[in-house]
Design a protein around this motif. Sequence first.
Motif, PDB file in Angstrom:
ATOM      1  N   VAL A 481       0.921  -1.248   0.299  1.00 14.09           N
ATOM      2  CA  VAL A 481      -0.022   0.252   0.027  1.00 14.09           C
ATOM      3  C   VAL A 481       1.346   1.135  -0.049  1.00 14.09           C
ATOM      4  O   VAL A 481       0.535   2.296  -0.819  1.00 14.09           O
ATOM      5  N   GLY A 482       1.870   1.427   0.599  1.00 14.48           N
ATOM      6  CA  GLY A 482       2.564   2.344   1.214  1.00 14.48           C
ATOM      7  C   GLY A 482       4.095   2.787   0.003  1.00 14.48           C
ATOM      8  O   GLY A 482       3.411   3.620  -1.196  1.00 14.48           O
ATOM      9  N   ILE A 483       3.543   1.676  -0.684  1.00 13.39           N
ATOM     10  CA  ILE A 483       4.723   1.184  -2.330  1.00 13.39           C
ATOM     11  C   ILE A 483       3.342   1.934  -3.655  1.00 13.39           C
ATOM     12  O   ILE A 483       4.178   3.195  -4.295  1.00 13.39           O
ATOM     13  N   THR A 484       2.386   1.517  -3.504  1.00 12.96           N
ATOM     14  CA  THR A 484       1.948   2.393  -4.001  1.00 12.96           C
ATOM     15  C   THR A 484       1.640   4.120  -4.046  1.00 12.96           C
ATOM     16  O   THR A 484       1.346   4.416  -5.768  1.00 12.96           O
ATOM     17  N   LEU A 485       1.348   4.508  -2.929  1.00  5.61           N
ATOM     18  CA  LEU A 485       0.554   5.157  -2.674  1.00  5.61           C
ATOM     19  C   LEU A 485       1.932   6.180  -3.019  1.00  5.61           C
ATOM     20  O   LEU A 485       2.031   7.289  -3.979  1.00  5.61           O
ATOM     21  N   THR A 486       3.357   5.585  -3.056  1.00  3.84           N
ATOM     22  CA  THR A 486       4.272   6.023  -3.070  1.00  3.84           C
ATOM     23  C   THR A 486       4.715   6.554  -5.258  1.00  3.84           C
ATOM     24  O   THR A 486       4.781   7.986  -5.404  1.00  3.84           O
ATOM     25  N   LYS A 498      10.131  15.751 -11.443  1.00  3.13           N
ATOM     26  CA  LYS A 498      11.182  15.410 -11.951  1.00  3.13           C
ATOM     27  C   LYS A 498      13.269  15.161 -11.975  1.00  3.13           C
ATOM     28  O   LYS A 498      13.089  15.819 -12.236  1.00  3.13           O
ATOM     29  N   SER A 499      12.864  13.895 -11.768  1.00  3.36           N
ATOM     30  CA  SER A 499      15.030  14.374 -11.973  1.00  3.36           C
ATOM     31  C   SER A 499      15.202  12.554 -11.996  1.00  3.36           C
ATOM     32  O   SER A 499      14.502  11.754 -11.426  1.00  3.36           O
ATOM     33  N   PRO A 500      16.857  12.623 -12.441  1.00  2.00           N
ATOM     34  CA  PRO A 500      17.157  11.435 -11.950  1.00  2.00           C
ATOM     35  C   PRO A 500      16.949  10.012 -10.994  1.00  2.00           C
ATOM     36  O   PRO A 500      16.519   9.497 -10.441  1.00  2.00           O
ATOM     37  N   ARG A 501      17.349  10.713  -9.595  1.00  2.00           N
ATOM     38  CA  ARG A 501      16.921  10.788  -8.354  1.00  2.00           C
ATOM     39  C   ARG A 501      15.865  10.209  -8.092  1.00  2.00           C
ATOM     40  O   ARG A 501      15.639   9.137  -7.878  1.00  2.00           O
ATOM     41  N   VAL A 502      14.754  10.414  -8.294  1.00  2.00           N
ATOM     42  CA  VAL A 502      13.353  10.545  -8.577  1.00  2.00           C
ATOM     43  C   VAL A 502      12.836   9.170  -9.652  1.00  2.00           C
ATOM     44  O   VAL A 502      12.747   8.115  -9.133  1.00  2.00           O
ATOM     45  N   LYS A 503      14.036   9.310 -10.714  1.00  2.00           N
ATOM     46  CA  LYS A 503      13.347   7.684 -11.644  1.00  2.00           C
ATOM     47  C   LYS A 503      14.248   6.408 -10.407  1.00  2.00           C
ATOM     48  O   LYS A 503      14.149   5.310 -10.521  1.00  2.00           O
ATOM     49  N   VAL A 504      15.519   6.594 -10.076  1.00  2.00           N
ATOM     50  CA  VAL A 504      16.195   5.710  -9.527  1.00  2.00           C
ATOM     51  C   VAL A 504      14.935   5.324  -7.834  1.00  2.00           C
ATOM     52  O   VAL A 504      14.758   3.848  -8.098  1.00  2.00           O
ATOM     53  N   LEU A 505      13.887   6.184  -7.799  1.00  2.00           N
ATOM     54  CA  LEU A 505      13.259   6.091  -6.326  1.00  2.00           C
ATOM     55  C   LEU A 505      12.697   5.141  -7.412  1.00  2.00           C
ATOM     56  O   LEU A 505      11.504   4.084  -6.281  1.00  2.00           O
ATOM     57  N   LEU A 506      11.471   5.507  -8.110  1.00  2.00           N
ATOM     58  CA  LEU A 506      10.343   4.932  -8.581  1.00  2.00           C
ATOM     59  C   LEU A 506      11.088   3.248  -8.767  1.00  2.00           C
ATOM     60  O   LEU A 506      10.055   2.473  -9.052  1.00  2.00           O
ATOM     61  N   LEU A 508      13.403   1.446  -7.942  1.00  2.00           N
ATOM     62  CA  LEU A 508      13.145   0.761  -6.304  1.00  2.00           C
ATOM     63  C   LEU A 508      11.776   0.494  -6.044  1.00  2.00           C
ATOM     64  O   LEU A 508      11.835  -0.616  -5.886  1.00  2.00           O
ATOM     65  N   CYS A 509      10.822   1.658  -6.616  1.00  2.00           N
ATOM     66  CA  CYS A 509       9.680   0.807  -5.243  1.00  2.00           C
ATOM     67  C   CYS A 509       9.361   0.335  -6.233  1.00  2.00           C
ATOM     68  O   CYS A 509       7.964  -0.779  -5.438  1.00  2.00           O
ATOM     69  N   VAL A 510       8.856   0.167  -7.388  1.00  2.00           N
ATOM     70  CA  VAL A 510       8.599  -0.940  -8.801  1.00  2.00           C
ATOM     71  C   VAL A 510       9.182  -2.416  -8.049  1.00  2.00           C
ATOM     72  O   VAL A 510       7.967  -3.079  -8.076  1.00  2.00           O
ATOM     73  N   ALA A 511      10.324  -2.275  -7.632  1.00  2.00           N
ATOM     74  CA  ALA A 511      11.042  -3.287  -7.479  1.00  2.00           C
ATOM     75  C   ALA A 511      10.909  -3.939  -6.308  1.00  2.00           C
ATOM     76  O   ALA A 511      10.153  -5.040  -5.582  1.00  2.00           O
ATOM     77  N   ILE A 512      10.819  -3.828  -5.356  1.00  2.00           N
ATOM     78  CA  ILE A 512       9.913  -4.067  -3.776  1.00  2.00           C
ATOM     79  C   ILE A 512       8.628  -4.050  -3.886  1.00  2.00           C
ATOM     80  O   ILE A 512       7.341  -4.653  -2.922  1.00  2.00           O
TER      81      ILE A 512
END
Length: 539
Positions: A481-486, A498-506, A508-512
């Motif tokens: 639920v937390g990952i989906t909201l993020t 929008k930034s390279p850092r956010v792409k990495v974060l997303l 990681l969220c998809v993988a988790i």
Amino acid sequence: MVCKGVDTINSSVPVEVKVIPVVAVFPLSVAATEGNTITLTCEVSVGNEGFIEILWYNSKQAGVVSQTRQLSLSNIELSDGDQSYKAEYWCLAKNSDGTGRSQNVPVYILSSDFNEFCFEDYDSGYTWEETPVGTSVIKHCPSGTIGTVTRLCNSNDGQSVWGDLSFSNCRSSVVIELVDKIFRLDEGFESGNISEILRETEKVSEDDELYEKDIEDIVYVLEKTEQKTKTQTDRQSFIRSSSNIVSQKKRNVWKNIPSRNNLVKQIISGTDLNARNYISESAEIGKVVSYSTPNIAVHGIRLPTAKPTNPGDVSLMDTGGQGVIISDVVTNELKQATVVQYSSIKDIFSEEELKESVDNTIGSTESLTIRSTIVSFTIEPPLKNKSVSKPFKIVLQNNQTGYEDSRRTCVFIEPEINSSIWSSKGCTLNEAESSKKNVVCDCDHNTAFAVMMDVADVQLTESERKILETISTIGCSISLVGITLTVLLHVCFWKHFKSPRVKVLLSLCVAIGFTDIFAILEGVARDSSVSFLGKNFLL
């Protein structure tokens, strides 16, 4: 200083009391970079009257370093190529009566370009200043105690992290006074009666803020008083003190004590002795006498001198069905039987020490543990034959549930013998009479018993697996639920984030998120008719 009067003196006698300096160095530790102001102070708290000579020494060089009260180390320069300077400093204080020596103070000086530090931290009432990695900070123990607290700054995977606080050198003042009374009692000096000491021990042992040294000291006090109890009240105080010191609330402190299993044996030995004496002084004959504390329970019986023609079994059991059943074939030989149950000692045993203290009837492994109550059983007089034809039934509370086909062994130890180790000789596990609640051991002798378990390669029961699976499913669902909201939040406001850092974060969220989904569906797949290939695909 201790004085002892032997004879009456009717005339004045001059007494010369020499006062040797008591000295300490402050601060207790130093960690600084090259060029910082560093000053050590040699403080004399006793024997400071008249002329005092101060001498400084360190572990790096021979001879006297300085002769001043304050020692400046600001002029220390590192040699080319050296990243640090480490040495221990101490001072001596001399007066006309003698010489006093301070404690050693570790001094760490690092090069000015050193950049690995643990940041300032506040923990357990202390402020821990910024400290270089690989060095320790030493501070005084809390108020009402003596000694020092130590904390190490570590490097963990390239990150600077503070270690746990070590209170292993702290001692409570009240416990020190108690030990001092025992010392004076042993030396024959006036120190109050034994009842007073036992009452104080009981009160002190109730404190849940004791340190490792305190527990060791209290066990020492119990060892010195175990044979000096004179009244039933004394014996009750002794048993209550033993119960207090093995409380589960002190479990974490016990875990920091080296060779703690030997201390546990000492507690069992002393408590058994006082339990036997307590039962022997009870007024009732032929009736079970009990005395209970939160962690130790005593059950015993004095048997009549006139023996019946057809004796029956003697049962020394508690309300939960644990204890000892003495067979009728030996009851006529006995004058007294005593059972002591230790419910919390299993939680303070060291498993590392345990695997080194078993004989070849058990076999030392890396996975031995004791999770049952410990029942100590003594009889008087000792049996003429060391083993009996019909075994004693030792009923122990089973705290080792949750495993399939657990390898359990009935074991014993003789706590009054220092070199005694755990053995199963003469004991067998009675599977037929054992239950989920209790374990029954048939043993042909009397001493302290427990159930030892080897948990290597032992599987959890189905009910335990379901509980763990439910916990995992709930945790993964909350995470999903937390990952989906993020992810949704970042997608909706993509222009702002929008930034390279956010792409990495997303990413990681998809993988988790997929990991959470697979973990949740794996349990469903296992309990349904999904094919083997389907389950492996989900995993």
